[in-house]
Structure formats: structure tokens, C-alpha cells
Design an enzyme around this catalytic site. Structure first.
Site, short mmCIF file in Angstrom:
data_model
loop_
_atom_site.label_atom_id
_atom_site.label_comp_id
_atom_site.label_asym_id
_atom_site.label_seq_id
_atom_site.Cartn_x
_atom_site.Cartn_y
_atom_site.Cartn_z
N ARG A 103 0.88 -1.18 0.00
CA ARG A 103 0.00 0.00 0.00
C ARG A 103 0.91 1.22 0.00
O ARG A 103 1.70 1.42 0.93
CB ARG A 103 -0.91 0.01 1.23
CG ARG A 103 -1.59 1.35 1.43
CD ARG A 103 -2.69 1.31 2.45
NE ARG A 103 -3.87 0.66 1.89
CZ ARG A 103 -5.09 0.73 2.42
NH1 ARG A 103 -5.30 1.43 3.53
NH2 ARG A 103 -6.11 0.12 1.87
N HIS A 130 -7.39 0.80 -6.51
CA HIS A 130 -7.61 -0.06 -5.34
C HIS A 130 -8.28 -1.35 -5.85
O HIS A 130 -9.45 -1.61 -5.58
CB HIS A 130 -8.49 0.67 -4.33
CG HIS A 130 -8.43 0.10 -2.93
ND1 HIS A 130 -7.63 -0.97 -2.59
CD2 HIS A 130 -9.08 0.46 -1.79
CE1 HIS A 130 -7.78 -1.23 -1.31
NE2 HIS A 130 -8.66 -0.39 -0.80
N GLN A 133 -10.10 -4.02 -3.54
CA GLN A 133 -11.37 -3.55 -3.00
C GLN A 133 -12.49 -3.71 -4.04
O GLN A 133 -13.58 -4.18 -3.73
CB GLN A 133 -11.25 -2.08 -2.58
CG GLN A 133 -12.53 -1.52 -2.01
CD GLN A 133 -12.87 -2.07 -0.64
OE1 GLN A 133 -12.06 -2.00 0.28
NE2 GLN A 133 -14.05 -2.65 -0.48
N ASP A 222 -17.29 7.06 -1.63
CA ASP A 222 -16.04 6.97 -0.86
C ASP A 222 -15.78 8.35 -0.27
O ASP A 222 -16.46 9.32 -0.63
CB ASP A 222 -14.89 6.54 -1.82
CG ASP A 222 -13.59 6.23 -1.10
OD1 ASP A 222 -13.58 6.12 0.14
OD2 ASP A 222 -12.55 6.10 -1.79
N CYS A 262 -16.22 1.52 0.52
CA CYS A 262 -15.06 0.69 0.86
C CYS A 262 -14.66 0.83 2.32
O CYS A 262 -13.97 -0.03 2.84
CB CYS A 262 -13.90 1.03 -0.07
SG CYS A 262 -13.30 2.73 0.09
N ARG A 290 -13.25 -8.70 1.45
CA ARG A 290 -11.83 -8.40 1.22
C ARG A 290 -10.99 -9.64 1.56
O ARG A 290 -10.07 -10.00 0.84
CB ARG A 290 -11.37 -7.22 2.08
CG ARG A 290 -11.94 -5.87 1.71
CD ARG A 290 -11.41 -5.36 0.39
NE ARG A 290 -9.95 -5.24 0.35
CZ ARG A 290 -9.24 -4.26 0.88
NH1 ARG A 290 -9.85 -3.25 1.48
NH2 ARG A 290 -7.91 -4.22 0.79
N1 NVA Z 1 -10.02 6.61 -1.43
C1 NVA Z 1 -9.64 6.19 -0.09
C2 NVA Z 1 -9.85 4.74 0.08
C3 NVA Z 1 -9.52 4.21 1.43
C4 NVA Z 1 -9.67 2.72 1.54
C5 NVA Z 1 -8.19 6.57 0.15
O1 NVA Z 1 -7.38 6.41 -0.76
O2 NVA Z 1 -7.87 7.03 1.24
N1 CP Z 2 -11.15 -0.21 2.44
C1 CP Z 2 -9.88 -0.24 2.86
O1 CP Z 2 -8.94 -0.45 2.10
O2 CP Z 2 -9.76 -0.01 4.20
P1 CP Z 2 -8.43 0.24 5.01
O3 CP Z 2 -7.91 1.60 4.61
O4 CP Z 2 -8.86 0.21 6.46
O5 CP Z 2 -7.43 -0.83 4.70
#
Ligand code: NVA
Ligand code: CP
Length: 303
Positions: A103, A130, A133, A222, A262, A290
Site C-alpha cells: 500500500r 484499489h 477492493q 467513498d 469501501c 476483502r
Molecule cells: N479513497 C480512499 C480509500 C480508502 C480505503 C483513500 O485512498 O484514502
Molecule cells: N477499504 C480499505 O482499504 O480499508 P483500510 O484503509 O482500512 O485498509
């Protein structure tokens, strides 16, 4: 099958449909406590440059259930945080580990890592995509609606990493997707151009959330400010006024529409408390899935 899982556009519909079938099998085994140790004796590195609840826990638990060892690595407490080049880290970690999940911020970072890694690499979220997800989301749709074909999908909110992966999914699976984003917050133009060039589906962009959700079967949203955009929170709250998924907005959708998010959610911003807690919400099943989809992805790439 591609060696890495960095973005959905690397895959065919047939490959991803197979993954859903495998996920269903693994989920059933997990529910019945039937062992499915596809990665017995292996080690999987889980590298995080951003915060996480679901991704970290679902990957750690999933690796364990597959019989392998998860290694949680925060970039801040490794040499990556002190500037060790990605290519060096990738070559070293992939000599110890049988797979890597990352990540991070830039998609180019994960692509560089994958180029130098001798082990499969999975995208656990970048600023651009992502994919795990969206695969979990689609698996949830398949479970609860019997499939994705013929359904109308809507996206309401930021044209972010989730929106980009949904656009790729629409092009690959061939379903109709309408995205409502405020002006200036549209999805990535190259992702849209790629998806439209596939010509398999109708992808529409609007700045009217009511238009996007009209007769929709599945509504997605989101956060307005993603990780790394915290400084823009206030300005985004103004720009995203009217882009909230609330009961009023759902009135225009199908009566049995499904709402996905998500998570983490900001109740009162992109979604209301009554919608996320209400009968249309599938967010807890979505979060659970997930675990199951990622186990299938890992077993598929790393067995
Ligand atoms: N769009 C959000 C998704 C978090 C799972 C982010 O990138 O923070
Ligand atoms: N949806 C998702 O990826 O959640 P986290 O940021 O908690 O991993």
C-alpha cells in the site's frame, strides 16, 4: 495469468470471473472450517506506507488461513522510510518472501517494485487504483444480486483510486457505469480513455448525482478526501456539497438498490448514518469479502 496484481486492466474478464469462482470456494471452505492451506510454509510481506484497518487485517488473517506467514512492514520503521531505493528493497524482500502486498502513494512505485521483484506483487491501494477492493465489491454484488450482468452501477463522489478501479472493472466486465463527480474532481483521464477504447460498456461522467443514481442497482461512494489529501479536507467539503449518498438520493435508484462504501466512512459527509446502517447497505459483507477475494488472489499468484 499475470504474475502481479497491480491493476484490473492487466486481466481478462475470464481470468477475473475464475477468481470469483475460486473466491466462492475458499469462502465456503473457511465458513466450514475446511483447511485450504494453499501457501503452506510460505512467507508474504505486507508493506504499508499509509494507514489501514481492513487491508492489513484481512491480508494478515488471509495469509495465516492459507498456511503462510504474514510479515507486517511499515515503511516508516524500515529502511524504505530512510530512502533505500525501491528497486533494492524489491530485490532483497523477494529473496526472502514468496509474495508481497504493498500500500503506497504512487502507482509508479508499486510498478517499479514489481519490475525488480522476483515474487508476485499485489496492489493494496495506491493513489491511482484499489483493485482488491473493487474485486471484493463485485464479489459482494454477485453474491447478493446473482451476477453483475445487466446491472446499472453508479459512483457518487470523488474521481479517486476507487473510481478509477471501478472504471476499469466496467470496461472489463461490460456493465454500465455512471459517475457523478464535482467539476475538477473527475477520474483519471487516461483511465477513462483506456476504458472507453475497450468499447464494451457505457461509461458516463456527470456532475449530477441524481442523474448517476437514476435506476441504479448498485451505488458506490467513498471519502471526499483520500489519504494524502488531508490538507484539502475543508476545500473539498465545499466542492462536494450535494454529493452525499442519503435517503433522498436513493429515491431515484431501484427500490432494491445496493449501497457500497469501501470504508472508512465519514458519516454526515459522503454518506449519511441512516443509509450506511440501513437496509440497502452491504458494507459489512463488502468488508468481509476483502478477506476471501484476497486469499484467492494470493493463492492464484503465489501457489
Ligand atoms: N479513497 C480512499 C480509500 C480508502 C480505503 C483513500 O485512498 O484514502
Ligand atoms: N477499504 C480499505 O482499504 O480499508 P483500510 O484503509 O482500512 O485498509
Amino acid at each position: 495469468m499475470n504474475k502481479h496484481f497491480l491493476a484490473l486492466h492487466q486481466f481478462t474478464r475470464e481470468e477475473l470471473d475464475d477468481l470469483f469462482v475460486f473466491t466462492k470456494e475458499l469462502k465456503a471452505k473457511q465458513k466450514q472450517r475446511i483447511p485450504h492451506r494453499h501457501l503452506e510454509g510460505k512467507s508474504i510481506a505486507l508493506i504499508f506506507e499509509k494507514a489501514s484497518t481492513r487491508t492489513r487485517i484481512s491480508f494478515e488473517v488471509g495469509v495465516f488461513q492459507l498456511g503462510a506467514q504474514p510479515l507486517f512492514i511499515s515503511t516508516g520503521t524500515s529502511q524504505m522510510g530512510r530512502g533505500e531505493p525501491i528497486r533494492d528493497t524489491a530485490r532483497v524482500i523477494s529473496r526472502y518472501c514468496d509474495g508481497v502486498m504493498i500500500r503506497t502513494y504512487g502507482q509508479e512505485t508499486i510498478e517499479e517494485f514489481a519490475r525488480y521483484s522476483t515474487a508476485p506483487v499485489i496492489n493494496g491501494l495506491t493513489d491511482r487504483f484499489h483493485p482488491c477492493q473493487v474485486m471484493a465489491d463485485l464479489f459482494t454484488v454477485i453474491e447478493q444480486k446473482g451476477g453483475y450482468e445487466g446491472l446499472k452501477f453508479a459512483w457518487v463522489g470523488d474521481g479517486n483510486n476507487m473510481a478509477n478501479s471501478w472504471i476499469e472493472a466496467a470496461a472489463i466486465f461490460g456493465f454500465e457505469l455512471t459517475l457523478a463527480c464535482p467539476k475538477g474532481y473527475e477520474p483519471d483521464a487516461t483511465v477513462l480513455a483506456w476504458a472507453r477504447s475497450k468499447g464494451t460498456t457505457l461509461i458516463t461522467l456527470t456532475d449530477d448525482p441524481h442523474e448517476a443514481v437514476r435506476d441504479a442497482d448498485v451505488i458506490n461512494t467513498d471519502v471526499w478526501a483520500s489519504m494524502g489529501q488531508e490538507a484539502e479536507q475543508k476545500i473539498r467539503e465545499i466542492a462536494f456539497t450535494g454529493f452525499q449518498v442519503n435517503e433522498g438520493l436513493l429515491d431515484g435508484a431501484k427500490g432494491n438498490c445496493m449501497v457500497l462504501h469501501c470504508l472508512p466512512a465519514h458519516r454526515g459527509e459522503e454518506i449519511t448514518d441512516d443509509v450506511i446502517e440501513g437496509s440497502h447497505s452491504a458494507v459489512w459483507d463488502e468488508a468481509e469479502n476483502r478477506l476471501h477475494i484476497q486469499k484467492a488472489i494470493m493463492a492464484w499468484l503465489m501457489e
